[in-house]
Design a protein around this motif. Structure first.
Motif, mmCIF file in Angstrom:
data_model
loop_
_atom_site.group_PDB
_atom_site.id
_atom_site.type_symbol
_atom_site.label_atom_id
_atom_site.label_comp_id
_atom_site.label_asym_id
_atom_site.label_seq_id
_atom_site.Cartn_x
_atom_site.Cartn_y
_atom_site.Cartn_z
ATOM 1 N N SER A 193 70.876 3.622 46.205
ATOM 2 C CA SER A 193 71.712 2.822 47.096
ATOM 3 C C SER A 193 70.907 2.290 48.275
ATOM 4 O O SER A 193 71.125 1.166 48.737
ATOM 5 C CB SER A 193 72.910 3.643 47.584
ATOM 6 N N TRP A 194 69.942 3.096 48.768
ATOM 7 C CA TRP A 194 69.095 2.629 49.853
ATOM 8 C C TRP A 194 68.212 1.474 49.384
ATOM 9 O O TRP A 194 68.069 0.468 50.068
ATOM 10 C CB TRP A 194 68.219 3.767 50.366
ATOM 11 N N VAL A 195 67.617 1.640 48.224
ATOM 12 C CA VAL A 195 66.745 0.584 47.700
ATOM 13 C C VAL A 195 67.549 -0.685 47.432
ATOM 14 O O VAL A 195 67.108 -1.800 47.728
ATOM 15 C CB VAL A 195 66.038 1.068 46.423
ATOM 16 N N SER A 196 68.752 -0.529 46.878
ATOM 17 C CA SER A 196 69.601 -1.686 46.608
ATOM 18 C C SER A 196 69.952 -2.427 47.893
ATOM 19 O O SER A 196 69.936 -3.663 47.941
ATOM 20 C CB SER A 196 70.886 -1.237 45.892
ATOM 21 N N ALA A 197 70.244 -1.665 48.956
ATOM 22 C CA ALA A 197 70.565 -2.287 50.240
ATOM 23 C C ALA A 197 69.376 -3.070 50.782
ATOM 24 O O ALA A 197 69.522 -4.186 51.289
ATOM 25 C CB ALA A 197 71.010 -1.226 51.238
ATOM 26 N N LEU A 198 68.188 -2.495 50.670
ATOM 27 C CA LEU A 198 66.994 -3.176 51.161
ATOM 28 C C LEU A 198 66.688 -4.422 50.336
ATOM 29 O O LEU A 198 66.295 -5.457 50.879
ATOM 30 C CB LEU A 198 65.806 -2.213 51.131
ATOM 31 N N GLN A 199 66.872 -4.339 49.029
ATOM 32 C CA GLN A 199 66.630 -5.502 48.168
ATOM 33 C C GLN A 199 67.602 -6.631 48.456
ATOM 34 O O GLN A 199 67.239 -7.803 48.410
ATOM 35 C CB GLN A 199 66.703 -5.092 46.704
ATOM 36 N N SER A 200 68.845 -6.280 48.760
ATOM 37 C CA SER A 200 69.833 -7.319 49.065
ATOM 38 C C SER A 200 69.514 -8.007 50.387
ATOM 39 O O SER A 200 69.800 -9.183 50.571
ATOM 40 C CB SER A 200 71.240 -6.717 49.099
ATOM 41 N N ALA A 201 68.936 -7.249 51.325
ATOM 42 C CA ALA A 201 68.589 -7.823 52.626
ATOM 43 C C ALA A 201 67.347 -8.695 52.546
ATOM 44 O O ALA A 201 67.227 -9.680 53.289
ATOM 45 C CB ALA A 201 68.378 -6.710 53.644
ATOM 46 N N LEU A 202 66.420 -8.345 51.671
ATOM 47 C CA LEU A 202 65.153 -9.071 51.579
ATOM 48 C C LEU A 202 64.767 -9.214 50.106
ATOM 49 O O LEU A 202 63.832 -8.579 49.628
ATOM 50 C CB LEU A 202 64.071 -8.307 52.355
ATOM 51 N N PRO A 203 65.498 -10.050 49.371
ATOM 52 C CA PRO A 203 65.285 -10.146 47.920
ATOM 53 C C PRO A 203 63.921 -10.672 47.520
ATOM 54 O O PRO A 203 63.468 -10.445 46.394
ATOM 55 C CB PRO A 203 66.406 -11.103 47.472
ATOM 56 N N GLU A 204 63.252 -11.368 48.434
ATOM 57 C CA GLU A 204 61.937 -11.927 48.098
ATOM 58 C C GLU A 204 60.813 -10.913 48.217
ATOM 59 O O GLU A 204 59.673 -11.205 47.867
ATOM 60 C CB GLU A 204 61.635 -13.129 48.994
ATOM 61 N N ALA A 205 61.111 -9.713 48.697
ATOM 62 C CA ALA A 205 60.066 -8.720 48.953
ATOM 63 C C ALA A 205 60.020 -7.653 47.874
ATOM 64 O O ALA A 205 61.058 -7.254 47.322
ATOM 65 C CB ALA A 205 60.286 -8.050 50.304
ATOM 66 N N ALA A 206 58.818 -7.207 47.567
ATOM 67 C CA ALA A 206 58.645 -6.009 46.744
ATOM 68 C C ALA A 206 58.744 -4.800 47.676
ATOM 69 O O ALA A 206 58.415 -4.888 48.861
ATOM 70 C CB ALA A 206 57.287 -6.039 46.050
ATOM 71 N N LEU A 207 59.215 -3.672 47.162
ATOM 72 C CA LEU A 207 59.434 -2.491 47.985
ATOM 73 C C LEU A 207 58.478 -1.372 47.616
ATOM 74 O O LEU A 207 58.247 -1.103 46.438
ATOM 75 C CB LEU A 207 60.866 -1.977 47.828
ATOM 76 N N TYR A 208 57.947 -0.732 48.647
ATOM 77 C CA TYR A 208 57.225 0.525 48.481
ATOM 78 C C TYR A 208 57.972 1.556 49.309
ATOM 79 O O TYR A 208 58.137 1.397 50.523
ATOM 80 C CB TYR A 208 55.776 0.409 48.967
ATOM 81 N N VAL A 209 58.462 2.622 48.677
ATOM 82 C CA VAL A 209 59.301 3.604 49.351
ATOM 83 C C VAL A 209 58.666 4.985 49.238
ATOM 84 O O VAL A 209 58.206 5.383 48.164
ATOM 85 C CB VAL A 209 60.714 3.638 48.724
ATOM 86 N N GLU A 210 58.642 5.717 50.363
ATOM 87 C CA GLU A 210 58.155 7.088 50.340
ATOM 88 C C GLU A 210 59.021 7.950 51.245
ATOM 89 O O GLU A 210 59.682 7.445 52.159
ATOM 90 C CB GLU A 210 56.699 7.165 50.809
ATOM 91 N N ALA A 211 59.061 9.241 50.958
ATOM 92 C CA ALA A 211 59.825 10.188 51.773
ATOM 93 C C ALA A 211 58.883 10.904 52.724
ATOM 94 O O ALA A 211 57.758 11.252 52.358
ATOM 95 C CB ALA A 211 60.542 11.194 50.882
ATOM 96 N N ASP A 212 59.349 11.133 53.944
ATOM 97 C CA ASP A 212 58.508 11.837 54.917
ATOM 98 C C ASP A 212 59.391 12.373 56.038
ATOM 99 O O ASP A 212 60.618 12.259 55.981
ATOM 100 C CB ASP A 212 57.437 10.901 55.479
ATOM 101 N N TYR A 213 58.743 12.940 57.049
ATOM 102 C CA TYR A 213 59.451 13.467 58.204
ATOM 103 C C TYR A 213 59.345 12.501 59.378
ATOM 104 O O TYR A 213 58.464 11.646 59.428
ATOM 105 C CB TYR A 213 58.896 14.837 58.584
ATOM 106 N N SER A 214 60.248 12.665 60.348
ATOM 107 C CA SER A 214 60.391 11.700 61.434
ATOM 108 C C SER A 214 59.103 11.460 62.208
ATOM 109 O O SER A 214 58.719 10.314 62.456
ATOM 110 C CB SER A 214 61.486 12.167 62.389
ATOM 111 N N SER A 215 58.419 12.529 62.616
ATOM 112 C CA SER A 215 57.221 12.371 63.450
ATOM 113 C C SER A 215 56.164 11.530 62.758
ATOM 114 O O SER A 215 55.587 10.606 63.354
ATOM 115 C CB SER A 215 56.645 13.747 63.815
ATOM 116 N N GLN A 216 55.892 11.837 61.500
ATOM 117 C CA GLN A 216 54.866 11.104 60.766
ATOM 118 C C GLN A 216 55.275 9.659 60.536
ATOM 119 O O GLN A 216 54.450 8.741 60.641
ATOM 120 C CB GLN A 216 54.575 11.783 59.432
#
Length: 284
Positions: free
Chosen positions: A107-130
């Motif tokens: 759902s997060w990726v879908s939301a990002l794709q709908s906002a910026l359909p022309e962009a490819a996405l790179y997604v990673e999980a991490d903690y706030s500080s980093q």
């Protein structure tokens, strides 16, 4: 500007080894040496000193390092700005708090794709500080996180909040929750503060974790009581693995988005923020 010279110097700042840097960059050691000589000649100073003990930065090298990082970051921004006006898709580099992934990553990726359909996405999980550090350095374009870490180059906006619900394998009432078998959640400083204020008698636990998936696994394996994300709580109850504790307070954890200060007024990022806020509003 020859960005290879900057990349080579910054890699040497990490490895302190011409051999390791050559291996990491996929070039010969003589190429690394040549790049360093070229950069030093352009700057008119010695940046690195080699000896039997290894490679060390000179005083000039130490002074140049932060400027080199800025040069590389600005080069990345400039290159992507040029790409935005062409036909090639840009890559949006996104960091997301661990607990906001799980089975909801689609759902997060879908939301990002709908906002910026022309962009490819790179997604990673991490903690706030980093993630805050990565947004400031340009490694990430935006981060969805629990705990803002203010910095001069960072801009934060609220996206809403996610709810955590108490569940138990032992009881259905808060009064009967045993501190001895309580799994202490430590998802973020804001969560821990609220938890301590609402439930001081459960402020310690034999086992503690800061990840929803880990706490869920501990609960199923060991039994006891704890807080998990509201959706996780519903899933556990539906599967008969735990019971909801309806008289326990829900704890809301604020969620923020972090972007670089230079991007806060750019149209693509405003679309992203608006879309993410709408997506958050629909979360259970």
């Amino acid at each position: 500007m020859n960005i290879d010279l900057i990349d080579t110097f910054l890699d040497l700042c990490e490895t302190r080894s011409f051999n390791r840097t050559a291996s990491r960059l996929g070039v010969t050691q003589s190429t690394v040496s040549g790049r360093v000589r070229a950069l030093e000649a352009a700057l008119g100073c010695t940046l690195l000193r080699r000896s039997r003990a290894g490679t060390e930065l000179t005083t000039q090298g130490l002074r140049f390092e932060p400027h080199a990082r800025t040069l590389r970051r600005n080069w990345t921004v400039a290159r992507e700005a040029v790409r935005e006006s062409g036909k090639a898709a840009t890559t949006l580099r996104v960091g997301i708090q661990h607990d906001l992934l799980g089975d909801r990553v689609a759902s997060w990726v879908s939301a990002l794709q709908s906002a910026l359909p022309e962009a490819a996405l790179y997604v990673e999980a991490d903690y706030s500080s980093q993630m805050c550090a990565d947004v400031a350095s340009g490694t990430l374009d935006l981060a969805i996180l629990f705990t803002p870490k203010p910095g001069p180059d960072l801009h934060f906006e609220s996206l809403g909040a996610v709810d955590y619900q108490m569940v138990s394998t032992e009881t259905e009432t808060l009064a009967a929750v045993s501190p001895d078998s309580y799994i202490l959640p430590n998802y973020a400083p804001a969560f821990s503060t609220s938890h301590a204020e609402l439930l001081p008698f459960l402020s310690v636990g034999a086992v503690s974790s800061g990840q929803n998936a880990v706490i869920r696994g501990l609960l199923v394996a060991l039994g006891g009581s704890t807080y998990v994300l509201r959706q996780t709580a519903l899933d556990l109850a539906a599967a008969g693995q735990a019971r909801l504790i309806p008289d326990a307070p829900r704890i809301a954890q604020p969620v923020y988005v972090s972007i670089h200060l230079r991007n806060r007024h750019r149209a693509p990022f405003r679309r992203i923020l608006k879309t993410l806020q709408g997506q958050m509003a629909g979360r259970p």
